[in-house]
Scaffold this motif. Sequence first.
Motif, PDB file in Angstrom:
ATOM      1  N   SER A 235      -5.328  12.506 -11.795  1.00  0.00           N
ATOM      2  CA  SER A 235      -4.473  11.812 -12.750  1.00  0.00           C
ATOM      3  C   SER A 235      -5.297  10.996 -13.734  1.00  0.00           C
ATOM      4  O   SER A 235      -5.000  10.956 -14.934  1.00  0.00           O
ATOM      5  N   ARG A 236      -6.360  10.352 -13.241  1.00  0.00           N
ATOM      6  CA  ARG A 236      -7.198   9.553 -14.129  1.00  0.00           C
ATOM      7  C   ARG A 236      -7.950  10.446 -15.123  1.00  0.00           C
ATOM      8  O   ARG A 236      -8.057  10.101 -16.306  1.00  0.00           O
TER       9      ARG A 236
ATOM     10  N   SER B 281      -9.586   3.062  -3.031  1.00  0.00           N
ATOM     11  CA  SER B 281      -8.678   4.200  -2.886  1.00  0.00           C
ATOM     12  C   SER B 281      -9.295   5.531  -3.285  1.00  0.00           C
ATOM     13  O   SER B 281      -8.810   6.583  -2.872  1.00  0.00           O
ATOM     14  N   GLU B 282     -10.371   5.510  -4.084  1.00  0.00           N
ATOM     15  CA  GLU B 282     -10.987   6.770  -4.506  1.00  0.00           C
ATOM     16  C   GLU B 282     -11.801   7.419  -3.385  1.00  0.00           C
ATOM     17  O   GLU B 282     -12.068   8.622  -3.436  1.00  0.00           O
TER      18      GLU B 282
ATOM     19  N   GLU C 194      -5.294  10.757  -7.341  1.00  0.00           N
ATOM     20  CA  GLU C 194      -5.621   9.653  -8.254  1.00  0.00           C
ATOM     21  C   GLU C 194      -6.705  10.065  -9.247  1.00  0.00           C
ATOM     22  O   GLU C 194      -6.592   9.802 -10.456  1.00  0.00           O
TER      23      GLU C 194
ATOM     24  N   THR D  44       0.866  10.536  -2.649  1.00  0.00           N
ATOM     25  CA  THR D  44       0.855  11.552  -3.693  1.00  0.00           C
ATOM     26  C   THR D  44       0.169  12.802  -3.172  1.00  0.00           C
ATOM     27  O   THR D  44      -0.997  12.750  -2.766  1.00  0.00           O
TER      28      THR D  44
ATOM     29  N   ALA E 254      -4.895   5.571 -14.772  1.00  0.00           N
ATOM     30  CA  ALA E 254      -4.580   6.863 -14.150  1.00  0.00           C
ATOM     31  C   ALA E 254      -3.188   7.332 -14.566  1.00  0.00           C
ATOM     32  O   ALA E 254      -2.518   8.016 -13.816  1.00  0.00           O
TER      33      ALA E 254
ATOM     34  N   TYR F 128       0.329   7.468 -12.308  1.00  0.00           N
ATOM     35  CA  TYR F 128       0.080   7.741 -10.893  1.00  0.00           C
ATOM     36  C   TYR F 128       0.691   6.664  -9.987  1.00  0.00           C
ATOM     37  O   TYR F 128       1.510   6.960  -9.117  1.00  0.00           O
ATOM     38  N   SER F 129       0.315   5.404 -10.194  1.00  0.00           N
ATOM     39  CA  SER F 129       0.788   4.335  -9.317  1.00  0.00           C
ATOM     40  C   SER F 129       2.266   4.052  -9.526  1.00  0.00           C
ATOM     41  O   SER F 129       3.006   3.802  -8.564  1.00  0.00           O
TER      42      SER F 129
ATOM     43  N   SER G 107      -1.069   3.619  -2.775  1.00  0.00           N
ATOM     44  CA  SER G 107      -1.297   3.577  -4.221  1.00  0.00           C
ATOM     45  C   SER G 107      -2.793   3.478  -4.502  1.00  0.00           C
ATOM     46  O   SER G 107      -3.619   3.692  -3.603  1.00  0.00           O
ATOM     47  N   SER G 108      -3.143   3.127  -5.721  1.00  0.00           N
ATOM     48  CA  SER G 108      -4.542   3.076  -6.130  1.00  0.00           C
ATOM     49  C   SER G 108      -5.023   1.639  -6.268  1.00  0.00           C
ATOM     50  O   SER G 108      -4.223   0.710  -6.413  1.00  0.00           O
TER      51      SER G 108
END
Length: 298
Positions: A249-250, A143-144, A246, A179, A90, A93-94, A84-85
């Motif tokens: 999505s953000r 996570s990015e 991510e 994802t 976002a 997403y999560s 996950s993030s």
Amino acid sequence: MAGGSQRVYKQRIKSTQSLKKMFRAQELIAASRIGKARARTAAAAPFAQAITRAVSAVATHASVEHPLTSARHDTDRVAILVVSSDRGMAGSYSSAIIREGERLRERLEREGKQVELYATGRRAISYYRYRGRQLAGEWSYGSERPSAEDAEEISETLLGRFLAGAADGGVAELHVVYTQFVNMVTQRPRVARLLPLEVVEGVSEQGEAAPLYDFEPSPEVVLDTLLPRYVRSRIYSFLLDAAASELASRQRAMHTATDNAEDLIRTYTRLANQARQADITQEISEIVSGADALAASA
């Protein structure tokens, strides 16, 4: 009353404008990083493809039994890694990836298996902690922008659990929920069974004759060397794919939030103007009524 309404609407306009600036900034930041994330994913792809072909060649052309390619029957424990993030904003997403992980967990438990949960990213970690779910392992690495060192740490932990004996809490399967980045508009949750390894057949290119292989010093040693690297490269590719998803999505969520903020500002501006018009009309009515009263008294 009207004057009070004007103040309320002006405060709402001001706060919504501040939110709009924040949403716009987040959108621009995500847009600036998505290109780098996709480039890192593309740069890691050749190595992942090469090691996949190498592992497939060994497993296909050498009749060997190896722990990472053979199904285990001595335990019913399985492991799930949910990617996950670390941050919100976002969209879904999560929540989408957590829902997919929960569906996988329920399916495995219906099959009579004991599930161990592992999670990366603060969103999934917070979700499981809030619900009192015990995590066998957790990582919060940014996570990015995941690194190869992060993937190595995760893969070593999961490989250790898979290679451990049943008495030491070893697991029979390892599933990864992440994802998949399709394009800037589409990112879909995906479940991949990482262990035991499902070897991809067809090592040679389409239309080519299958090559002959000779393994030195032995197929077992080659597998011992390649398979841990293969698992590490797969997990790294999952993390990179999830990072690109991510950010996409953000960017999309913040673009939608910016548009919604603009709609709210227009709505509040119209309501403030209506309240101002009502205030002016009331003042005029009071002036006219006062003038009529003075004229009548005269």
